[in-house]
Design an enzyme around this catalytic site. Structure first.
Site, PDB file in Angstrom:
ATOM      1  N   GLY A   1       0.321   4.443   0.279  1.00 40.53           N
ATOM      2  CA  GLY A   1       0.080   5.424   1.343  1.00 40.53           C
ATOM      3  C   GLY A   1       0.780   5.035   2.631  1.00 40.53           C
ATOM      4  N   LYS A   2       0.622   3.774   3.000  1.00 41.65           N
ATOM      5  CA  LYS A   2       1.269   3.293   4.227  1.00 41.65           C
ATOM      6  C   LYS A   2       2.788   3.291   4.088  1.00 41.65           C
ATOM      7  CE  LYS A   2      -2.043  -0.283   5.430  1.00 41.65           C
ATOM      8  NZ  LYS A   2      -2.138  -1.736   5.639  1.00 41.65           N
TER       9      LYS A   2
ATOM     10  N   ASN B   1       0.845  -1.192   0.000  1.00 42.77           N
ATOM     11  CA  ASN B   1       0.000   0.000   0.000  1.00 42.77           C
ATOM     12  C   ASN B   1       0.887   1.251   0.000  1.00 42.77           C
ATOM     13  OD1 ASN B   1      -1.354   2.279   1.243  1.00 42.77           O
ATOM     14  ND2 ASN B   1      -3.039   0.902   1.735  1.00 42.77           N
TER      15      ASN B   1
ATOM     16  N   ARG C   1      -0.952   5.464  13.044  1.00 42.71           N
ATOM     17  CA  ARG C   1       0.289   4.836  12.573  1.00 42.71           C
ATOM     18  C   ARG C   1       1.492   5.411  13.326  1.00 42.71           C
ATOM     19  NH1 ARG C   1      -1.165   5.155   8.059  1.00 42.71           N
ATOM     20  NH2 ARG C   1      -1.987   3.036   8.006  1.00 42.71           N
TER      21      ARG C   1
ATOM     22  N   ASP D   1      -1.224  -3.457   9.736  1.00 41.27           N
ATOM     23  CA  ASP D   1      -2.626  -3.705   9.408  1.00 41.27           C
ATOM     24  C   ASP D   1      -3.432  -2.617  10.091  1.00 41.27           C
ATOM     25  OD1 ASP D   1      -4.313  -5.604   7.849  1.00 41.27           O
ATOM     26  OD2 ASP D   1      -5.466  -5.487   9.705  1.00 41.27           O
ATOM     27  N   SER D   2      -4.299  -1.992   9.321  1.00 38.91           N
ATOM     28  CA  SER D   2      -4.968  -0.817   9.868  1.00 38.91           C
ATOM     29  C   SER D   2      -6.365  -0.707   9.312  1.00 38.91           C
ATOM     30  CB  SER D   2      -4.152   0.443   9.549  1.00 38.91           C
ATOM     31  OG  SER D   2      -3.689   0.424   8.217  1.00 38.91           O
TER      32      SER D   2
ATOM     33  N   GLY E   1      -6.541   6.806   1.269  1.00 45.49           N
ATOM     34  CA  GLY E   1      -7.662   6.076   1.850  1.00 45.49           C
ATOM     35  C   GLY E   1      -8.773   6.988   2.341  1.00 45.49           C
ATOM     36  N   TYR E   2      -9.174   6.800   3.590  1.00 46.84           N
ATOM     37  CA  TYR E   2     -10.313   7.516   4.174  1.00 46.84           C
ATOM     38  C   TYR E   2      -9.889   8.834   4.838  1.00 46.84           C
ATOM     39  CZ  TYR E   2     -12.784   2.977   3.790  1.00 46.84           C
ATOM     40  OH  TYR E   2     -13.359   1.802   3.344  1.00 46.84           O
TER      41      TYR E   2
ATOM     42  N   LYS F   1       0.109  15.082  10.033  1.00 46.99           N
ATOM     43  CA  LYS F   1      -0.684  13.883  10.351  1.00 46.99           C
ATOM     44  C   LYS F   1       0.064  12.978  11.344  1.00 46.99           C
ATOM     45  CE  LYS F   1      -2.676   9.754   8.258  1.00 46.99           C
ATOM     46  NZ  LYS F   1      -2.928   8.965   7.054  1.00 46.99           N
TER      47      LYS F   1
HETATM   48  P1  IMP Z   1      -5.108  -3.151   5.192  1.00 49.26           P
HETATM   49  O1  IMP Z   1      -4.355  -2.849   6.453  1.00 49.26           O
HETATM   50  O2  IMP Z   1      -4.210  -3.466   4.056  1.00 49.26           O
HETATM   51  O3  IMP Z   1      -6.178  -4.164   5.414  1.00 49.26           O
HETATM   52  O4  IMP Z   1      -5.837  -1.816   4.714  1.00 49.26           O
HETATM   53  C1  IMP Z   1      -6.227  -0.839   5.592  1.00 49.26           C
HETATM   54  C2  IMP Z   1      -7.063   0.198   4.896  1.00 49.26           C
HETATM   55  O5  IMP Z   1      -7.465   1.133   5.902  1.00 49.26           O
HETATM   56  C3  IMP Z   1      -6.292   1.011   3.863  1.00 49.26           C
HETATM   57  O6  IMP Z   1      -6.464   0.524   2.587  1.00 49.26           O
HETATM   58  C4  IMP Z   1      -6.924   2.388   3.986  1.00 49.26           C
HETATM   59  O7  IMP Z   1      -8.036   2.477   3.189  1.00 49.26           O
HETATM   60  C5  IMP Z   1      -7.402   2.448   5.425  1.00 49.26           C
HETATM   61  N1  IMP Z   1      -6.427   3.203   6.213  1.00 49.26           N
HETATM   62  C6  IMP Z   1      -5.486   2.721   7.054  1.00 49.26           C
HETATM   63  N2  IMP Z   1      -4.754   3.718   7.560  1.00 49.26           N
HETATM   64  C7  IMP Z   1      -5.223   4.840   6.998  1.00 49.26           C
HETATM   65  C8  IMP Z   1      -4.830   6.183   7.106  1.00 49.26           C
HETATM   66  O8  IMP Z   1      -3.874   6.567   7.781  1.00 49.26           O
HETATM   67  N3  IMP Z   1      -5.557   7.046   6.381  1.00 49.26           N
HETATM   68  C9  IMP Z   1      -6.605   6.689   5.594  1.00 49.26           C
HETATM   69  N4  IMP Z   1      -6.989   5.439   5.432  1.00 49.26           N
HETATM   70  C10 IMP Z   1      -6.305   4.520   6.138  1.00 49.26           C
END
Ligand code: IMP
Length: 219
Positions: free
Chosen positions: A21-22, A19, A204, A78-79, A168-169, A190
Site C-alpha cells: 500500500g505504501k 508494504n 503521506r 513509518d506511519s 490498512g485502516y 487521497k
Molecule cells: P509501519 O509504518 O510499517 O509500522 O506500518 C504502519 C501501518 O499503519 C500500516 O501497516 C497501515 O496499517 C497503517 N497505515 C499507515 N498509513 C496508512 C494509510 O495511508 N492508510 C491506511 N493505513 C495506514
C-alpha cells in the site's frame, strides 16, 4: 549561512518498505520526477525489527538498514493511526495490531479491535472519535546521515468500515472536510496533491510534499 542539500547521486534511491500500500502510494507520488527507485521488497532485503517508540526512530531504522545494505540513499515511511480516545494508540503499533498468531496481517480484525476499544471508552460521536494518521519519511545515506519529513491528516473514525480502495485502516478514517473515507477515495483523491498544488490531503502526501520541496525542486 549557506544551506547545503546533500545530493542524491544519479537520481537513484531505494524505497525502504515491504508494504504494498505504501509502496504504491510513494511510487505514484514520485512518478512525475523521473527518479529511479527500487523497493526493499524487490531487492529482497530483510525487514529490520522496528524497536522504536517514535515514528522517527522506526523510519530511521528502516532507511538506515536499506541504505547500508545497498550503498544507496534510502527513503522509508513509518506511519500509523492515533486515536485521541485511546491515548494516541495504536500509534507506532498500528501494523502490530493487525498481526495474527501465524504472522500474517488482518486489518479487518485490527479495525474491529479499535472499534471495540472506542465503544468501551464510550466514544460514539465524531467528536469523541477524533484521530489522525501520521507519516514520517526518512531519507538516509549509507553513512547514517538522515533527514525527516512528517505529515499528519486529521479526521475521525467511522463505523462500519466504508470503501474497498486504499489499504490498512483507510475504510474507517474520514478526513476532516470530506464525507468519504480514505477507503472510498482513489489514490489521487487521497493524496489530494500533485506538484505545484498548495495543499495535500493524506499524511503521506503531506510528508512527501515537504520531501519534494527540499529534494525534488518543487516550490
Ligand atoms: P509501519 O509504518 O510499517 O509500522 O506500518 C504502519 C501501518 O499503519 C500500516 O501497516 C497501515 O496499517 C497503517 N497505515 C499507515 N498509513 C496508512 C494509510 O495511508 N492508510 C491506511 N493505513 C495506514
Amino acid at each position: 549561512m549557506e544551506f547545503h542539500v546533500r545530493p542524491i547521486e544519479n537520481r537513484k534511491f531505494v524505497l525502504a518498505s515491504h508494504n504494498k500500500g505504501k509502496l504504491d502510494e510513494l511510487a505514484d507520488l514520485l512518478a512525475p520526477f523521473g527518479y529511479q527507485v527500487q523497493s526493499a521488497a524487490e531487492l529482497g532485503l530483510p525487514e529490520p525489527e522496528e524497536t522504536g517508540t517514535e515514528f522517527e526512530e522506526n523510519a530511521y531504522i528502516k532507511a538506515l538498514a536499506a541504505a547500508k545494505a545497498t550503498g544507496m540513499p534510502a527513503l522509508s515511511d513509518d506511519s500509523g493511526m492515533c486515536a485521541d480516545a485511546l491515548g494516541g494508540a495504536p500509534g507506532v503499533y498500528t501494523a502490530d495490531w493487525a498481526t495474527q498468531p501465524d504472522g500474517s496481517r488482518d486489518f479487518g480484525a485490527a479495525m474491529d479491535k479499535v472499534e471495540k476499544l472506542l465503544r468501551e471508552k464510550g466514544a460514539l460521536t465524531p467528536e469523541r472519535r477524533r484521530a489522525r494518521f501520521v507519516a514520517v519519511l526518512c531519507l538516509c545515506f549509507p553513512d547514517g546521515e538522515a533527514e525527516f519529513y512528517r505529515g499528519e491528516a486529521e479526521g475521525h473514525l467511522v463505523w462500519p468500515p466504508r470503501g474497498t480502495l486504499g489499504f490498512g485502516y483507510d475504510p474507517v478514517f474520514q478526513p476532516d472536510g470530506h464525507h468519504r473515507t480514505f477507503g472510498e477515495m482513489t489514490a489521487e483523491e487521497k493524496h489530494g496533491w500533485k506538484p505545484g498544488d498548495a495543499h495535500a490531503l493524506s499524511h503521506r502526501a503531506r510528508a512527501f510534499k515537504k520531501f519534494a520541496q527540499t529534494r525534488l525542486g518543487v516550490s
